[in-house]
Scaffold this motif. Structure first.
Motif, PDB file in Angstrom:
ATOM      1  N   ALA A 296       0.837  -1.204   0.000  1.00 26.62           N
ATOM      2  CA  ALA A 296       0.000   0.000   0.000  1.00 26.62           C
ATOM      3  C   ALA A 296       0.875   1.258   0.000  1.00 26.62           C
ATOM      4  O   ALA A 296       0.579   2.234  -0.702  1.00 26.62           O
ATOM      5  N   TRP A 297       1.965   1.236   0.767  1.00 27.22           N
ATOM      6  CA  TRP A 297       2.892   2.372   0.765  1.00 27.22           C
ATOM      7  C   TRP A 297       3.567   2.518  -0.597  1.00 27.22           C
ATOM      8  O   TRP A 297       3.805   3.636  -1.065  1.00 27.22           O
ATOM      9  N   ILE A 298       3.882   1.397  -1.244  1.00 27.62           N
ATOM     10  CA  ILE A 298       4.487   1.444  -2.580  1.00 27.62           C
ATOM     11  C   ILE A 298       3.496   2.039  -3.578  1.00 27.62           C
ATOM     12  O   ILE A 298       3.858   2.875  -4.421  1.00 27.62           O
ATOM     13  N   ARG A 299       2.223   1.639  -3.489  1.00 27.47           N
ATOM     14  CA  ARG A 299       1.199   2.231  -4.373  1.00 27.47           C
ATOM     15  C   ARG A 299       1.070   3.727  -4.122  1.00 27.47           C
ATOM     16  O   ARG A 299       0.928   4.523  -5.064  1.00 27.47           O
ATOM     17  N   THR A 300       1.116   4.130  -2.871  1.00 28.29           N
ATOM     18  CA  THR A 300       1.059   5.540  -2.536  1.00 28.29           C
ATOM     19  C   THR A 300       2.243   6.279  -3.146  1.00 28.29           C
ATOM     20  O   THR A 300       2.094   7.362  -3.717  1.00 28.29           O
ATOM     21  N   SER A 301       3.411   5.686  -3.043  1.00 27.31           N
ATOM     22  CA  SER A 301       4.614   6.285  -3.615  1.00 27.31           C
ATOM     23  C   SER A 301       4.476   6.443  -5.130  1.00 27.31           C
ATOM     24  O   SER A 301       4.829   7.489  -5.689  1.00 27.31           O
ATOM     25  N   LEU A 302       3.962   5.426  -5.794  1.00 27.13           N
ATOM     26  CA  LEU A 302       3.780   5.512  -7.248  1.00 27.13           C
ATOM     27  C   LEU A 302       2.773   6.592  -7.621  1.00 27.13           C
ATOM     28  O   LEU A 302       2.962   7.324  -8.606  1.00 27.13           O
ATOM     29  N   ALA A 303       1.708   6.740  -6.855  1.00 18.32           N
ATOM     30  CA  ALA A 303       0.716   7.778  -7.130  1.00 18.32           C
ATOM     31  C   ALA A 303       1.324   9.170  -6.938  1.00 18.32           C
ATOM     32  O   ALA A 303       1.068  10.082  -7.743  1.00 18.32           O
ATOM     33  N   LEU A 304       2.114   9.344  -5.898  1.00 21.49           N
ATOM     34  CA  LEU A 304       2.771  10.631  -5.673  1.00 21.49           C
ATOM     35  C   LEU A 304       3.755  10.950  -6.781  1.00 21.49           C
ATOM     36  O   LEU A 304       3.845  12.091  -7.245  1.00 21.49           O
ATOM     37  N   LEU A 305       4.502   9.939  -7.228  1.00 17.80           N
ATOM     38  CA  LEU A 305       5.434  10.134  -8.334  1.00 17.80           C
ATOM     39  C   LEU A 305       4.689  10.495  -9.613  1.00 17.80           C
ATOM     40  O   LEU A 305       5.102  11.392 -10.357  1.00 17.80           O
ATOM     41  N   ALA A 306       3.567   9.830  -9.874  1.00 15.81           N
ATOM     42  CA  ALA A 306       2.758  10.143 -11.058  1.00 15.81           C
ATOM     43  C   ALA A 306       2.256  11.580 -11.000  1.00 15.81           C
ATOM     44  O   ALA A 306       2.236  12.282 -12.019  1.00 15.81           O
ATOM     45  N   ALA A 307       1.865  12.048  -9.817  1.00  7.84           N
ATOM     46  CA  ALA A 307       1.409  13.429  -9.675  1.00  7.84           C
ATOM     47  C   ALA A 307       2.546  14.401  -9.979  1.00  7.84           C
ATOM     48  O   ALA A 307       2.347  15.399 -10.692  1.00  7.84           O
ATOM     49  N   GLY A 308       3.730  14.117  -9.475  1.00  9.73           N
ATOM     50  CA  GLY A 308       4.875  14.985  -9.741  1.00  9.73           C
ATOM     51  C   GLY A 308       5.246  15.017 -11.207  1.00  9.73           C
ATOM     52  O   GLY A 308       5.497  16.087 -11.776  1.00  9.73           O
ATOM     53  N   VAL A 309       5.259  13.864 -11.849  1.00  8.24           N
ATOM     54  CA  VAL A 309       5.580  13.799 -13.276  1.00  8.24           C
ATOM     55  C   VAL A 309       4.508  14.497 -14.104  1.00  8.24           C
ATOM     56  O   VAL A 309       4.804  15.228 -15.048  1.00  8.24           O
ATOM     57  N   ALA A 310       3.248  14.297 -13.751  1.00  6.80           N
ATOM     58  CA  ALA A 310       2.157  14.935 -14.488  1.00  6.80           C
ATOM     59  C   ALA A 310       2.265  16.459 -14.408  1.00  6.80           C
ATOM     60  O   ALA A 310       2.041  17.153 -15.408  1.00  6.80           O
ATOM     61  N   LEU A 311       2.616  16.974 -13.243  1.00  6.23           N
ATOM     62  CA  LEU A 311       2.758  18.426 -13.112  1.00  6.23           C
ATOM     63  C   LEU A 311       3.878  18.960 -14.000  1.00  6.23           C
ATOM     64  O   LEU A 311       3.803  20.082 -14.499  1.00  6.23           O
TER      65      LEU A 311
ATOM     66  N   ALA B  24       7.527  23.800  -7.896  1.00  2.00           N
ATOM     67  CA  ALA B  24       7.694  23.514  -6.469  1.00  2.00           C
ATOM     68  C   ALA B  24       6.755  22.400  -6.025  1.00  2.00           C
ATOM     69  O   ALA B  24       7.161  21.496  -5.276  1.00  2.00           O
ATOM     70  N   ALA B  25       5.503  22.429  -6.488  1.00  8.38           N
ATOM     71  CA  ALA B  25       4.553  21.371  -6.128  1.00  8.38           C
ATOM     72  C   ALA B  25       5.006  20.034  -6.698  1.00  8.38           C
ATOM     73  O   ALA B  25       4.921  19.004  -6.023  1.00  8.38           O
ATOM     74  N   ALA B  26       5.506  20.036  -7.933  1.00  2.00           N
ATOM     75  CA  ALA B  26       6.007  18.792  -8.540  1.00  2.00           C
ATOM     76  C   ALA B  26       7.176  18.231  -7.739  1.00  2.00           C
ATOM     77  O   ALA B  26       7.270  17.018  -7.523  1.00  2.00           O
ATOM     78  N   ALA B  27       8.054  19.116  -7.276  1.00  2.00           N
ATOM     79  CA  ALA B  27       9.194  18.667  -6.474  1.00  2.00           C
ATOM     80  C   ALA B  27       8.726  18.068  -5.153  1.00  2.00           C
ATOM     81  O   ALA B  27       9.255  17.043  -4.706  1.00  2.00           O
ATOM     82  N   ILE B  28       7.730  18.683  -4.527  1.00  2.00           N
ATOM     83  CA  ILE B  28       7.222  18.158  -3.261  1.00  2.00           C
ATOM     84  C   ILE B  28       6.602  16.777  -3.472  1.00  2.00           C
ATOM     85  O   ILE B  28       6.849  15.845  -2.696  1.00  2.00           O
ATOM     86  N   PHE B  29       5.787  16.627  -4.523  1.00  2.00           N
ATOM     87  CA  PHE B  29       5.192  15.321  -4.802  1.00  2.00           C
ATOM     88  C   PHE B  29       6.270  14.266  -5.051  1.00  2.00           C
ATOM     89  O   PHE B  29       6.172  13.137  -4.575  1.00  2.00           O
ATOM     90  N   THR B  30       7.309  14.634  -5.786  1.00  2.00           N
ATOM     91  CA  THR B  30       8.378  13.682  -6.103  1.00  2.00           C
ATOM     92  C   THR B  30       9.174  13.303  -4.854  1.00  2.00           C
ATOM     93  O   THR B  30       9.483  12.125  -4.638  1.00  2.00           O
ATOM     94  N   LEU B  31       9.493  14.277  -4.029  1.00  2.00           N
ATOM     95  CA  LEU B  31      10.211  13.981  -2.778  1.00  2.00           C
ATOM     96  C   LEU B  31       9.349  13.164  -1.826  1.00  2.00           C
ATOM     97  O   LEU B  31       9.852  12.271  -1.133  1.00  2.00           O
TER      98      LEU B  31
END
Length: 124
Positions: free
Chosen positions: A30-45, A59-66
């Motif tokens: 579940a944490w891995i899925r969360t990580s992938l969703a956050l990464l997808a949000a950062g890449v999409a931005l 800045a928002a993309a960087a926060i999502f990626t981190l």
């Protein structure tokens, strides 16, 4: 008998009830899925040309990626700590980074809302 990885986890205690081990693995995933969703949000931005202030969008993309990186790392360390606790019969660890992750997401969303209000061309 072969050695299991990681030895820091499996080198202590006894085998717990398989149901608890499998529940711990589901939490890890579940944490891995969360990580992938956050990464997808950062890449999409970064990939989409949105009508947002470019600096705030970045800045928002960087926060999502981190946050994605932190969630993936947390998945591993949290799984190991919980599994070790199960094996030695000690209390399970607490929530950990859940509150910090929620705070980061709030910051990223405030940046995105501010960027939308300020408008301006996207990155392109």
């Amino acid at each position: 008998m072969r050695t299991r990885f990681p030895a820091k986890v499996y080198g202590h205690g006894t085998e717990p009830d398989p149901r608890f081990t499998l529940a711990n693995e589901r939490t890890f995933l579940a944490w891995i899925r969360t990580s992938l969703a956050l990464l997808a949000a950062g890449v999409a931005l970064l990939a989409l040309d949105l009508p947002l202030h470019a600096g705030l969008q970045l800045a928002a993309a960087a926060i999502f990626t981190l946050a994605a990186l932190g969630a993936a790392a947390w998945a591993w360390f949290s799984w190991a700590a919980a599994q070790r606790a199960l094996r030695i019969g000690s209390p399970l660890p607490g929530l950990g980074i859940g509150g910090g992750l929620a705070a980061l997401l709030v910051v990223a969303l405030v940046l995105l809302l501010t960027g939308a209000l300020l408008g301006g061309p996207g990155r392109g």
